[in-house]
Design a protein around this motif. Structure first.
Motif, short mmCIF file in Angstrom:
data_model
loop_
_atom_site.label_atom_id
_atom_site.label_comp_id
_atom_site.label_asym_id
_atom_site.label_seq_id
_atom_site.Cartn_x
_atom_site.Cartn_y
_atom_site.Cartn_z
N PHE A 36 0.82 -1.21 0.00
CA PHE A 36 0.00 0.00 0.00
C PHE A 36 0.86 1.26 0.00
O PHE A 36 0.52 2.25 -0.63
N SER A 37 2.01 1.23 0.69
CA SER A 37 2.88 2.40 0.71
C SER A 37 3.48 2.67 -0.67
O SER A 37 3.91 3.78 -0.96
N ALA A 38 3.50 1.65 -1.53
CA ALA A 38 3.99 1.80 -2.90
C ALA A 38 2.82 2.05 -3.86
O ALA A 38 2.98 1.92 -5.07
N ASP A 39 1.64 2.37 -3.32
CA ASP A 39 0.44 2.66 -4.11
C ASP A 39 -0.03 1.48 -4.94
O ASP A 39 -0.66 1.65 -5.98
N MET A 40 0.25 0.26 -4.47
CA MET A 40 -0.28 -0.91 -5.16
C MET A 40 -1.72 -1.12 -4.72
O MET A 40 -2.12 -0.72 -3.62
N LEU A 41 -2.51 -1.76 -5.58
CA LEU A 41 -3.92 -2.00 -5.32
C LEU A 41 -4.18 -3.50 -5.23
O LEU A 41 -3.52 -4.29 -5.89
N ILE A 42 -5.18 -3.86 -4.43
CA ILE A 42 -5.59 -5.26 -4.40
C ILE A 42 -6.44 -5.52 -5.64
O ILE A 42 -7.46 -4.86 -5.85
N LEU A 43 -6.00 -6.47 -6.42
CA LEU A 43 -6.71 -6.81 -7.63
C LEU A 43 -7.76 -7.87 -7.35
O LEU A 43 -8.90 -7.78 -7.81
#
Length: 105
Positions: A36-43
């Motif tokens: 989340f800190s790397a702006d990734m999203l749960i797909l």
């Protein structure tokens, strides 16, 4: 620097990858915080590695998908071990994040 941000930085420098995917156990809060800190999203949430549930995290490195998380009324929380609730939350759309679709020309 967190490992995922470092991986994104290297991928941008080398222009070697466009998309970044990662699997994370629903109860691995440290790893989820890193994503989340790397702006990734749960797909999505799927069974992988025999019979273990894993989130599939995603981010487009070239055109990052950013969410407005300042609007806390749209956030939903559930326990990491409550797989059934998480699957139900993801079910209406099949994913938490919608990937951009290519425009037909």
């Amino acid at each position: 620097m967190r490992i995922t941000k470092h991986a994104i930085k290297l991928a941008k420098q080398n222009s070697s990858f466009r998309y970044l995917f990662s699997t994370v156990a629903p109860t691995n809060y440290a790893s989820m915080q890193d994503k989340f800190s790397a702006d990734m999203l749960i797909l999505k949430l799927v069974k992988k590695y025999e019979d273990y549930h894993r989130y599939i995290f995603f981010q487009d490195i070239i055109n990052p998908i950013l969410l407005d998380v300042k609007n806390h009324s749209s956030l939903v929380f559930t326990e990491g071990h409550d797989i059934e609730s998480q699957l139900n939350l993801l079910e209406p759309h099949g994913t938490m994040a919608r990937l951009p679709t290519a425009k037909k020309q």
